[in-house]
Enzyme design. Structure first.
Site, PDB file in Angstrom:
ATOM      1  N   HIS A 142     -66.787 -76.584   2.870  1.00 41.48           N
ATOM      2  CA  HIS A 142     -66.088 -77.414   1.880  1.00 41.48           C
ATOM      3  C   HIS A 142     -66.926 -78.608   1.438  1.00 41.48           C
ATOM      4  O   HIS A 142     -66.479 -79.390   0.604  1.00 41.48           O
ATOM      5  CB  HIS A 142     -64.755 -77.914   2.448  1.00 41.48           C
ATOM      6  CG  HIS A 142     -63.711 -76.856   2.534  1.00 41.48           C
ATOM      7  ND1 HIS A 142     -62.463 -77.060   3.081  1.00 41.48           N
ATOM      8  CD2 HIS A 142     -63.723 -75.552   2.145  1.00 41.48           C
ATOM      9  CE1 HIS A 142     -61.758 -75.940   3.031  1.00 41.48           C
ATOM     10  NE2 HIS A 142     -62.507 -75.020   2.461  1.00 41.48           N
ATOM     11  N   HIS A 188     -63.910 -64.815   1.438  1.00 35.65           N
ATOM     12  CA  HIS A 188     -62.695 -64.063   1.131  1.00 35.65           C
ATOM     13  C   HIS A 188     -62.930 -62.562   1.270  1.00 35.65           C
ATOM     14  O   HIS A 188     -62.017 -61.824   1.646  1.00 35.65           O
ATOM     15  CB  HIS A 188     -62.206 -64.393  -0.283  1.00 35.65           C
ATOM     16  CG  HIS A 188     -61.435 -65.666  -0.362  1.00 35.65           C
ATOM     17  ND1 HIS A 188     -60.212 -65.776  -1.000  1.00 35.65           N
ATOM     18  CD2 HIS A 188     -61.699 -66.911   0.127  1.00 35.65           C
ATOM     19  CE1 HIS A 188     -59.773 -67.018  -0.905  1.00 35.65           C
ATOM     20  NE2 HIS A 188     -60.656 -67.726  -0.238  1.00 35.65           N
ATOM     21  N   ASN A 194     -56.294 -64.849  -4.184  1.00 36.62           N
ATOM     22  CA  ASN A 194     -57.623 -64.609  -4.750  1.00 36.62           C
ATOM     23  C   ASN A 194     -57.694 -64.842  -6.256  1.00 36.62           C
ATOM     24  O   ASN A 194     -58.792 -64.782  -6.839  1.00 36.62           O
ATOM     25  CB  ASN A 194     -58.081 -63.178  -4.441  1.00 36.62           C
ATOM     26  CG  ASN A 194     -58.521 -63.010  -2.997  1.00 36.62           C
ATOM     27  OD1 ASN A 194     -58.900 -63.982  -2.345  1.00 36.62           O
ATOM     28  ND2 ASN A 194     -58.454 -61.790  -2.493  1.00 36.62           N
ATOM     29  N   ARG A 200     -67.352 -69.053  -1.371  1.00 37.66           N
ATOM     30  CA  ARG A 200     -65.929 -68.782  -1.184  1.00 37.66           C
ATOM     31  C   ARG A 200     -65.622 -67.291  -1.356  1.00 37.66           C
ATOM     32  O   ARG A 200     -64.834 -66.714  -0.603  1.00 37.66           O
ATOM     33  CB  ARG A 200     -65.114 -69.606  -2.188  1.00 37.66           C
ATOM     34  CG  ARG A 200     -63.609 -69.514  -1.959  1.00 37.66           C
ATOM     35  CD  ARG A 200     -62.841 -70.388  -2.935  1.00 37.66           C
ATOM     36  NE  ARG A 200     -61.410 -70.171  -2.794  1.00 37.66           N
ATOM     37  CZ  ARG A 200     -60.539 -70.260  -3.782  1.00 37.66           C
ATOM     38  NH1 ARG A 200     -60.966 -70.563  -4.995  1.00 37.66           N
ATOM     39  NH2 ARG A 200     -59.265 -70.047  -3.580  1.00 37.66           N
TER      40      ARG A 200
END
Length: 325
Positions: free
Chosen positions: A192, A64, A92, A60
């Site tokens: 995911h 990001h 974040n 993740r």
């Protein structure tokens, strides 16, 4: 003449990205830091064994990072009194600490072995790949030689990252603006299959959804009831979370896609993948065929890892990953 000018313009546009990609190589540190791969393997393995949430956290964090300024480790920079950094943008704030920690550990070990040679952005890219593979996911090549970015501003994040409440059209357009197709978007969303979501991210879907129904009808009713029970105290404890893939949460596989048509997707943006005609064919394909998912995920991750990279004077090799030199 006009056609010639158009061709020249196209070539001029493509050359920078081609040149950047050609400067990178999986064996970039072969001579300058011979123990790079060994140190990365040891660090990621030890961290994952100690903290099993590290793989999902790092994956993740990598996503990001890449989606804002490109894959340049800008998300790792800490804020100062004078500047609010990317990592402190609202979206974040929920990034788990394990992702940051594995990069710091690797950087510390590498600085002892080959000081001033390996960038934080390369560390994050390789750590992500290693951890995905550790979880049973596909191995893919990571080209090396990135430099670390010189900008990290929370104000640049905005709506540049996908959120659970985005429509399929909004998510498609977000990925499209960065050069990714619908198929690549669906494949990347398959990340995911590991990790978790905080209850506050989907609470509006399981509590008082409408006057007539308590939860979003796209949920499996028993699953929605289970989520309500698991998230019961989320107001008092905002860190409460549930696994994105309730069937095989600690394995990188295609179970995430198999869950979606059964109403077992946690986030609305996940469940929409099987109801929208633009994304459904790919979600159904990956549910049927894990090899197809792995192949698509590999190609999409290799492409993502080169997005917005910095080389030469456009970046630096940070001495510390959380601050500029």
């Amino acid at each position: 003449m006009s056609k010639l000018i158009l061709i020249l313009l196209l070539i001029t546009t493509l050359i920078p990205s081609l040149t950047l990609s050609q400067q990178l190589s999986p064996s970039y540190y072969r001579h300058t830091c011979p123990k790079f791969s060994q140190i990365m393997e040891q660090t990621t393995t030890n961290k994952q064994i100690t903290s099993p949430t590290t793989a999902a956290a790092t994956l993740r964090l990598f996503f990001h990072d890449c989606f804002i300024e490109g894959c340049d480790a800008s998300v790792l920079i800490s804020s100062t009194h004078f500047s609010k950094a990317e990592r402190d943008a609202d979206i974040n704030l929920s990034l788990p600490g394990d992702g940051f920690d594995v990069v710091i550990r690797a950087k510390t070990a590498l600085e002892l072995s080959c000081p001033g040679i390996v960038s934080c952005s390369d560390i994050l890219a390789v750590a992500t790949r290693n951890l995905v593979t550790m979880m049973g996911g596909p191995y893919y090549d990571v080209k090396l030689g990135r430099r670390d970015g010189l900008i990290s501003l929370a104000s640049r994040v905005g709506r540049s990252l996908p959120t659970p409440t985005m429509s399929v059209t909004e998510t498609i357009n977000l990925f499209k603006s960065r050069g990714f197709s619908v198929q690549e978007m669906v494949a990347l969303t398959g990340a995911h299959t590991i990790g978790f979501s905080h209850c506050k991210e989907f609470s509006s879907d399981i509590y008082n959804y409408s006057r007539n129904v308590q939860s979003d009808p796209s949920y499996n009713p028993r699953f929605a009831a289970g989520l309500r029970n698991a998230c019961n105290d989320y107001h008092k404890n905002p860190t409460l979370s549930v696994f994105n893939d309730v069937m095989s949460p600690n394995k990188f596989d295609n179970m995430y896609f198999q869950n979606l048509p059964k109403g077992l997707g946690i986030l609305k943006s996940d469940r929409l993948l099987v109801s929208d005609p633009r994304t459904r064919p790919f979600a159904e394909l990956y549910a049927r065929d894990q090899n197809a998912f792995f192949k698509a995920f590999t190609a999409a991750m290799e492409k993502l890892s080169l997005y917005g990279i910095k080389t030469g004077r456009s970046g630096q090799i940070r001495r510390r990953c959380d601050e500029f030199n």
